[in-house]
Design an enzyme around this catalytic site. Structure first.
Site, PDB file in Angstrom:
ATOM      1  N   SER A  44       0.845  -1.203   0.000  1.00 31.83           N
ATOM      2  CA  SER A  44       0.000   0.000   0.000  1.00 31.83           C
ATOM      3  C   SER A  44       0.872   1.241   0.000  1.00 31.83           C
ATOM      4  CB  SER A  44      -0.892   0.018   1.246  1.00 31.83           C
ATOM      5  OG  SER A  44      -1.544   1.274   1.334  1.00 31.83           O
ATOM      6  N   TYR A  58      -2.937  -0.857   9.829  1.00 30.60           N
ATOM      7  CA  TYR A  58      -2.895  -1.152   8.391  1.00 30.60           C
ATOM      8  C   TYR A  58      -1.553  -0.732   7.784  1.00 30.60           C
ATOM      9  CZ  TYR A  58      -4.279  -1.136   3.474  1.00 30.60           C
ATOM     10  OH  TYR A  58      -4.350  -1.373   2.106  1.00 30.60           O
TER      11      TYR A  58
HETATM   12  N1  LIG Z   1      -8.107  -0.433  -3.317  1.00 35.15           N
HETATM   13  C1  LIG Z   1      -7.127   0.356  -2.903  1.00 35.15           C
HETATM   14  O1  LIG Z   1      -7.166   1.581  -3.108  1.00 35.15           O
HETATM   15  C2  LIG Z   1      -5.938  -0.224  -2.192  1.00 35.15           C
HETATM   16  C3  LIG Z   1      -4.939   0.678  -1.785  1.00 35.15           C
HETATM   17  C4  LIG Z   1      -3.820   0.166  -1.154  1.00 35.15           C
HETATM   18  C5  LIG Z   1      -3.700  -1.197  -0.932  1.00 35.15           C
HETATM   19  N2  LIG Z   1      -4.692  -2.037  -1.314  1.00 35.15           N
HETATM   20  C6  LIG Z   1      -4.492  -3.475  -1.060  1.00 35.15           C
HETATM   21  O2  LIG Z   1      -4.842  -4.212  -2.199  1.00 35.15           O
HETATM   22  C7  LIG Z   1      -5.248  -5.534  -1.816  1.00 35.15           C
HETATM   23  C8  LIG Z   1      -6.534  -5.885  -2.541  1.00 35.15           C
HETATM   24  O3  LIG Z   1      -7.552  -5.008  -2.075  1.00 35.15           O
HETATM   25  P1  LIG Z   1      -8.802  -4.588  -2.988  1.00 35.15           P
HETATM   26  O4  LIG Z   1      -8.814  -3.119  -3.047  1.00 35.15           O
HETATM   27  O5  LIG Z   1      -8.826  -5.401  -4.232  1.00 35.15           O
HETATM   28  O6  LIG Z   1      -9.972  -4.992  -1.973  1.00 35.15           O
HETATM   29  P2  LIG Z   1     -11.171  -6.032  -2.072  1.00 35.15           P
HETATM   30  O7  LIG Z   1     -11.852  -5.891  -0.762  1.00 35.15           O
HETATM   31  O8  LIG Z   1     -11.920  -5.828  -3.327  1.00 35.15           O
HETATM   32  O9  LIG Z   1     -10.435  -7.454  -2.156  1.00 35.15           O
HETATM   33  C9  LIG Z   1      -9.790  -8.029  -1.058  1.00 35.15           C
HETATM   34  C10 LIG Z   1     -10.102  -9.510  -1.058  1.00 35.15           C
HETATM   35  O10 LIG Z   1      -9.367 -10.122   0.011  1.00 35.15           O
HETATM   36  C11 LIG Z   1     -10.202 -11.088   0.593  1.00 35.15           C
HETATM   37  N3  LIG Z   1      -9.769 -11.375   1.962  1.00 35.15           N
HETATM   38  C12 LIG Z   1      -9.864 -10.580   3.047  1.00 35.15           C
HETATM   39  N4  LIG Z   1      -9.392 -11.207   4.131  1.00 35.15           N
HETATM   40  C13 LIG Z   1      -8.979 -12.432   3.712  1.00 35.15           C
HETATM   41  C14 LIG Z   1      -8.408 -13.548   4.369  1.00 35.15           C
HETATM   42  N5  LIG Z   1      -8.164 -13.527   5.697  1.00 35.15           N
HETATM   43  N6  LIG Z   1      -8.102 -14.636   3.643  1.00 35.15           N
HETATM   44  C15 LIG Z   1      -8.354 -14.670   2.312  1.00 35.15           C
HETATM   45  N7  LIG Z   1      -8.912 -13.655   1.639  1.00 35.15           N
HETATM   46  C16 LIG Z   1      -9.223 -12.547   2.338  1.00 35.15           C
HETATM   47  C17 LIG Z   1     -11.588 -10.493   0.550  1.00 35.15           C
HETATM   48  O11 LIG Z   1     -12.592 -11.489   0.682  1.00 35.15           O
HETATM   49  C18 LIG Z   1     -11.586  -9.820  -0.815  1.00 35.15           C
HETATM   50  O12 LIG Z   1     -12.089 -10.661  -1.824  1.00 35.15           O
HETATM   51  C19 LIG Z   1      -5.377  -5.514  -0.290  1.00 35.15           C
HETATM   52  O13 LIG Z   1      -4.265  -6.158   0.279  1.00 35.15           O
HETATM   53  C20 LIG Z   1      -5.381  -4.037   0.038  1.00 35.15           C
HETATM   54  O14 LIG Z   1      -4.880  -3.792   1.334  1.00 35.15           O
HETATM   55  C21 LIG Z   1      -5.808  -1.585  -1.938  1.00 35.15           C
END
Ligand SMILES: NC(=O)c1ccc[n+]([C@@H]2O[C@H](COP(=O)([O-])OP(=O)(O)OC[C@H]3O[C@@H](n4cnc5c(N)ncnc54)[C@H](O)[C@@H]3O)[C@@H](O)[C@H]2O)c1
Length: 252
Positions: free
Chosen positions: A141, A154
């Site tokens: 992130s 986080y």
């Molecule tokens: N969207 C953003 O702007 C953003 C920014 C920085 C970092 N991220 C990181 O990107 C990654 C993906 O996030 P996203 O935005 O696609 O979110 P999202 O919520 O769409 O997808 C995250 C997925 O992880 C799964 N998940 C959560 N806990 C879990 C567990 N214990 N075991 C297995 N699966 C689990 C959820 O069910 C979900 O399908 C994450 O690690 C998030 O921290 C996202």
């Protein structure tokens, strides 16, 4: 030259960035073991992977549960073959002031985002070591590059993931395994929209995107493109790297 057929595990593959990675890797000819907690959404992503001509299996996996992860690796290996690519996108976001954060809140986020990365990595390594070839990419992130208020757990968890990237790049490089991470800025996924709905993005998500030099939110496909490059054959000389695919939000 024929490219070697590869098998990838994508955690968090049911939604957002992880789902886009599954589809993008399928377009590159990679078979995909999709791991997530959400079985319904995983099934849809698996159908997309198959429609793109690659094999897909799904496993209900909590990345912080070692026994479940171990069983899912065995299933992926048995049904698809040696796993030599791992993309760890599973993660949870949470907010809270440091003065009020409880041990439980802290531990939950660290357990999934950081301990989960450790567990999944350890359990998928065998085939990569045996093949003397592997690709590991963590979704970290940009909040850990810039610092970010009211989400110490986080930000710390993702900082740990960047540390893990560097430590393992050095340790696993001699075994033919590269380890990199992609730190998203603001990417239009359910996670971002949930934060917006809770009032966590003053002015709304689009306004945050407009502050970037490229003036838009990131798409899951933007992240998947960076991941697809890092796991490709031709990225073999890049390791320990933080590939900031973030529209210019933070320049490292
Ligand atoms: N969207 C953003 O702007 C953003 C920014 C920085 C970092 N991220 C990181 O990107 C990654 C993906 O996030 P996203 O935005 O696609 O979110 P999202 O919520 O769409 O997808 C995250 C997925 O992880 C799964 N998940 C959560 N806990 C879990 C567990 N214990 N075991 C297995 N699966 C689990 C959820 O069910 C979900 O399908 C994450 O690690 C998030 O921290 C996202």
């Amino acid at each position: 030259m024929t490219e070697t057929k590869r098998v990838a595990v994508v955690t968090g593959g049911a939604s957002g960035i992880g789902a886009a990675c599954c589809r993008r890797l399928a377009k590159s000819g990679v078979d995909v073991a999709i791991w997530d907690l959400n079985e319904e959404l995983m099934a849809e992503v698996a159908e997309d992977v198959r429609a793109l001509g690659q094999r897909a299996i799904t496993s209900k996996v909590d990345v912080s549960d070692r026994a479940v992860v171990k069983a899912a690796v065995a299933k992926a290996r048995a049904e698809l073959g040696p796993v030599t690519i791992m993309v760890n996108s599973a993660g949870v976001h949470a907010t809270g002031a440091i003065t009020k954060m409880t041990d439980d809140e802290w531990n939950r986020v660290i357990n999934i985002n950081l301990n989960g990365s450790f567990i999944v990595t350890q359990e998928v390594l065998d085939d990569m070591i045996a093949e003397n070839w592997g690709r590991i990419v963590y979704i970290s992130s940009s909040s850990t590059q810039t610092g970010s208020p009211n989400m110490a757990h986080y930000v710390a968890s993702k900082g740990g993931v960047i540390g893990l990237t560097k430590a393992l790049a050095v340790e696993l490089g001699p075994k033919g395994i590269t380890v990199n991470n992609v730190p998203p800025g603001s990417v239009d996924t359910p996670m971002l929209r949930n934060l917006e709905a809770k009032g966590g993005l003053p002015g709304g998500a689009e306004a945050i995107g407009l502050r970037n030099p490229v003036q838009r939110l990131g798409t899951p496909e933007d992240m998947a493109a960076a991941v697809a490059f890092l796991v490709s054959e031709e990225a073999g000389y890049i390791t320990g790297h933080t590939l900031s695919a973030n529209g210019g939000r933070y320049m490292n």
